[in-house]
Design an enzyme around this catalytic site. Structure first.
Site, PDB file in Angstrom:
ATOM      1  N   TRP A  37       0.802  -1.244   0.000  1.00 37.61           N
ATOM      2  CA  TRP A  37       0.000   0.000   0.000  1.00 37.61           C
ATOM      3  C   TRP A  37       0.829   1.287   0.000  1.00 37.61           C
ATOM      4  O   TRP A  37       1.810   1.396   0.735  1.00 37.61           O
ATOM      5  CB  TRP A  37      -0.873   0.005   1.251  1.00 37.61           C
ATOM      6  N   ASP A  40      -0.496   9.244   0.459  1.00 33.65           N
ATOM      7  CA  ASP A  40       0.014  10.588   0.158  1.00 33.65           C
ATOM      8  C   ASP A  40       1.503  10.683  -0.208  1.00 33.65           C
ATOM      9  O   ASP A  40       2.331  10.056   0.447  1.00 33.65           O
ATOM     10  CB  ASP A  40      -0.103  11.506   1.384  1.00 33.65           C
ATOM     11  N   GLN A  56       3.432   7.881   2.040  1.00 35.60           N
ATOM     12  CA  GLN A  56       2.813   7.080   3.090  1.00 35.60           C
ATOM     13  C   GLN A  56       2.761   5.635   2.594  1.00 35.60           C
ATOM     14  O   GLN A  56       2.278   5.362   1.480  1.00 35.60           O
ATOM     15  CB  GLN A  56       1.394   7.592   3.358  1.00 35.60           C
ATOM     16  N   TRP A  64      -4.143   0.024   3.899  1.00 34.71           N
ATOM     17  CA  TRP A  64      -3.575   1.020   4.803  1.00 34.71           C
ATOM     18  C   TRP A  64      -3.316   0.371   6.153  1.00 34.71           C
ATOM     19  O   TRP A  64      -4.083  -0.474   6.619  1.00 34.71           O
ATOM     20  CB  TRP A  64      -4.583   2.180   4.932  1.00 34.71           C
ATOM     21  N   ARG A 163      -2.303  17.400  12.048  1.00 35.31           N
ATOM     22  CA  ARG A 163      -1.332  16.607  11.283  1.00 35.31           C
ATOM     23  C   ARG A 163      -0.894  17.272   9.982  1.00 35.31           C
ATOM     24  O   ARG A 163      -1.414  18.273   9.563  1.00 35.31           O
ATOM     25  CB  ARG A 163      -1.916  15.226  10.981  1.00 35.31           C
ATOM     26  N   ASP A 164       0.079  16.597   9.350  1.00 31.75           N
ATOM     27  CA  ASP A 164       0.575  16.892   8.003  1.00 31.75           C
ATOM     28  C   ASP A 164       1.350  18.214   7.928  1.00 31.75           C
ATOM     29  O   ASP A 164       1.013  19.117   7.133  1.00 31.75           O
ATOM     30  CB  ASP A 164      -0.583  16.891   6.983  1.00 31.75           C
ATOM     31  N   TRP A 301      -9.526   7.792  -0.993  1.00 30.96           N
ATOM     32  CA  TRP A 301      -9.941   7.036   0.188  1.00 30.96           C
ATOM     33  C   TRP A 301     -11.253   6.317  -0.063  1.00 30.96           C
ATOM     34  O   TRP A 301     -12.176   6.885  -0.647  1.00 30.96           O
ATOM     35  CB  TRP A 301     -10.097   7.958   1.412  1.00 30.96           C
TER      36      TRP A 301
HETATM   37  C1  FRU Z   1      -4.365  12.146   3.894  1.00 34.51           C
HETATM   38  C2  FRU Z   1      -4.061  11.509   5.245  1.00 34.51           C
HETATM   39  C3  FRU Z   1      -3.262  12.464   6.092  1.00 34.51           C
HETATM   40  C4  FRU Z   1      -2.552  11.537   7.029  1.00 34.51           C
HETATM   41  C5  FRU Z   1      -2.262  10.348   6.156  1.00 34.51           C
HETATM   42  C6  FRU Z   1      -2.291   9.026   6.874  1.00 34.51           C
HETATM   43  O1  FRU Z   1      -4.647  11.244   2.889  1.00 34.51           O
HETATM   44  O2  FRU Z   1      -5.263  11.113   5.869  1.00 34.51           O
HETATM   45  O3  FRU Z   1      -4.032  13.449   6.733  1.00 34.51           O
HETATM   46  O4  FRU Z   1      -1.385  12.091   7.552  1.00 34.51           O
HETATM   47  O5  FRU Z   1      -3.237  10.358   5.129  1.00 34.51           O
HETATM   48  O6  FRU Z   1      -1.825   7.997   6.072  1.00 34.51           O
END
Ligand code: FRU
Length: 501
Positions: A37, A40, A56, A64, A163-164, A301
């Site tokens: 998998w 991002d 990711q 995931w 986050r992020d 998603w």
């Molecule tokens: C966006 C997200 C981010 C998070 C990541 C987790 O697609 O949901 O906000 O950091 O993916 O994998």
């Protein structure tokens, strides 16, 4: 497990998974993990002359899971090389995942800034999130900062979404924007600043939903471009309205003017950046030619991902250059370097009239197509380009001259539930389409990046024919050309070293 052990373990799992992959829909020139998998793009940067993209990644299966950072690098944005997994979760600071983030060059130290994810109740999806950093001198082997997290918790008025981090330098100061939400569920972006990437001071809200733009803004990016400031965001929870916001989540932008001193961002309305089925969580880098280059996750998603049955899921888009046009809208075009992919050129026609349809046999599944319609000299209501992979399967790109819309019809592209997606596109004298097909993806760029549509497709055949069609009149075509493109992964060398520097 120690960090080194976790990275080894992940590398072994990935290698085994890679041996079992079904290659049918594997991208030939897009970034994807060796197996399993990805979502991002993360940490995009040009460091010591090389482009790095992290992503990711769950190396243990095709779904995931606890997030790692996968890693590729390239000297030309086209020929990518897999590097060892850069970050594995499981430390005190990032127990349940190394979530999305960015990268900066701190005086020769490649520094990753990422979110640590911690479940407080996994069943109910309750969690806390913090911000962390990790360092590398060689750009390959990373170690986490011993005093992580560098930001322990969100501001007091915030929801748990935190986050992020996207970090950049302006003057002598580091700035960070983070995806966040208010306690009553409005998405927003907040700002911090720091002089050393370790101590951060909260500055307040940079932009916030007015109640119509979702409950959480993921993956912010913020930069100056063509004299304006652009905030990219990936909001969750915007309601669908006819042709707009058709995917579960969106990626789009706000453009305006920004004052660093007051953190005041005066901006216009929210626009989606790409109108296809599969475009999310876009991030950018600024390269040494001054180009602002964007890459998105080329999936969505909760959508079905047929390649999970093949041992992998997820890919990233082509790198695209962003610009602001004179209407204050973003243009997005593939980087010039995509021309390096071209192999054989097929000149399918010049200056001809399509009265009904006009077809060409093409049996390539890695393709670039360029078609230019002279709309001033056409009276058709609709013009389209159809890709058939076999007798029963087709992907259609159509321009509706009357309603000024560009349409991607993927309802017969191997995943019928996908249906159509539509992008507004003002009628101009010429309709210029540039289309990239890569086994299980299509990226359409129209009129120099005024509209883009990015979607995953799952053709049943191997590529059979293409056809131009005119309905309700005839269409004048100025040029129709295509190129077979090379598969960069067939010649790439894997990088499996997992030693820590
Ligand atoms: C966006 C997200 C981010 C998070 C990541 C987790 O697609 O949901 O906000 O950091 O993916 O994998």
């Amino acid at each position: 497990m120690s960090t080194l052990h976790s990275l080894h373990h992940a590398a072994q799992a990935l290698q085994l998974a890679g041996e079992k992959i079904n290659p049918q829909y594997r991208p030939g020139y897009h970034i994807a993990a060796p197996a399993n998998w990805i979502n991002d793009p993360n940490g995009m940067i040009q460091f010591k002359g090389e482009y790095h993209v992290f992503y990711q990644h769950h190396p243990y299966d095709e779904h995931w899971g606890p997030m790692h950072w996968g890693h590729v690098k390239s000297t030309d944005l086209i020929h990518w090389q897999h590097c060892p997994i850069a970050l594995a979760p499981g430390d005190e600071c990032d127990r349940d995942g190394c979530f999305s983030g960015s990268a900066v060059d701190d005086d020769g130290v490649l520094t990753l800034v990422y979110t640590g994810h911690h479940y407080t109740d996994r069943e109910k999806d309750l969690f806390t999130q913090n911000q962390n950093i990790a360092f590398s001198r060689d750009g390959i082997h990373f170690h986490k900062y011993e005093a992580n997290p560098v930001i322990v918790e969100p501001p007091a008025d915030s929801a748990h979404h935190f986050r992020d981090p996207k970090v950049w330098k302006h003057g002598d100061t580091w700035y960070m924007v983070l995806g966040n939400a208010t306690q009553d569920g409005h998405g927003r972006v907040i700002r911090y600043h720091s002089s050393d990437l370790r101590q951060w001071t909260y500055d307040g809200i940079l932009a916030e939903s007015d109640g119509t733009l979702g409950f959480m803004w993921e993956c912010p990016d913020f930069f100056e471009l063509d004299g304006r400031h652009v905030l990219l965001i990936s909001p969750q929870g915007i309601e669908r309205t006819e042709d707009r916001y058709c995917n579960l989540f969106q990626t789009g932008y706000l453009i305006g003017d920004y004052d660093y001193e007051t953190n005041n961002f005066q901006h216009g309305e929210f626009y989606e950046l790409d109108h296809g089925h599969d475009f999310y969580a876009v991030q950018t880098l600024l390269d040494d030619q001054g180009r602002r280059i964007a890459i998105g996750w080329m999936d969505m998603w909760e959508s079905d991902m047929p390649t999970k049955a093949h041992g992998w899921a997820g890919a990233l888009t082509l790198p695209r250059v962003l610009n602001v046009d004179d209407q204050g809208r973003l243009l997005m075009n593939p980087v010039e370097e995509t021309k390096l992919l071209r192999q054989e050129q097929f000149s399918l026609g010049e200056s001809f009239t399509v009265t009904d349809s006009y077809s060409a046999n093409i049996t390539e599944s890695l393709l670039e197509i360029r078609a230019v319609f002279d709309l001033n000299n056409s009276d058709a209501d609709k013009v389209s380009l159809t890709l058939h992979s076999d007798a029963s399967d087709q992907t259609v790109i159509m321009y509706d001259n009357v309603n000024e819309k560009l349409i991607l019809d993927a309802s017969q592209s191997g995943k019928p539930q996908d249906g159509i997606r539509t992008a507004p596109l003002a009628k101009a004298a010429l309709l210029t389409l540039r289309i990239f097909v890569d086994r299980s993806s299509i990226e359409v760029f129209a009129n120099d990046g005024q509209a883009t549509l990015t979607s995953r497709i799952y053709p049943q055949g191997n590529g059979a024919s293409m056809e131009l069609t005119a309905t309700g009149g005839q269409a004048q075509v100025q040029e129709w050309t295509c190129w077979s493109l090379r598969d960069i992964w067939q010649t790439a060398t894997p990088h499996t070293d997992t030693t820590i520097a």
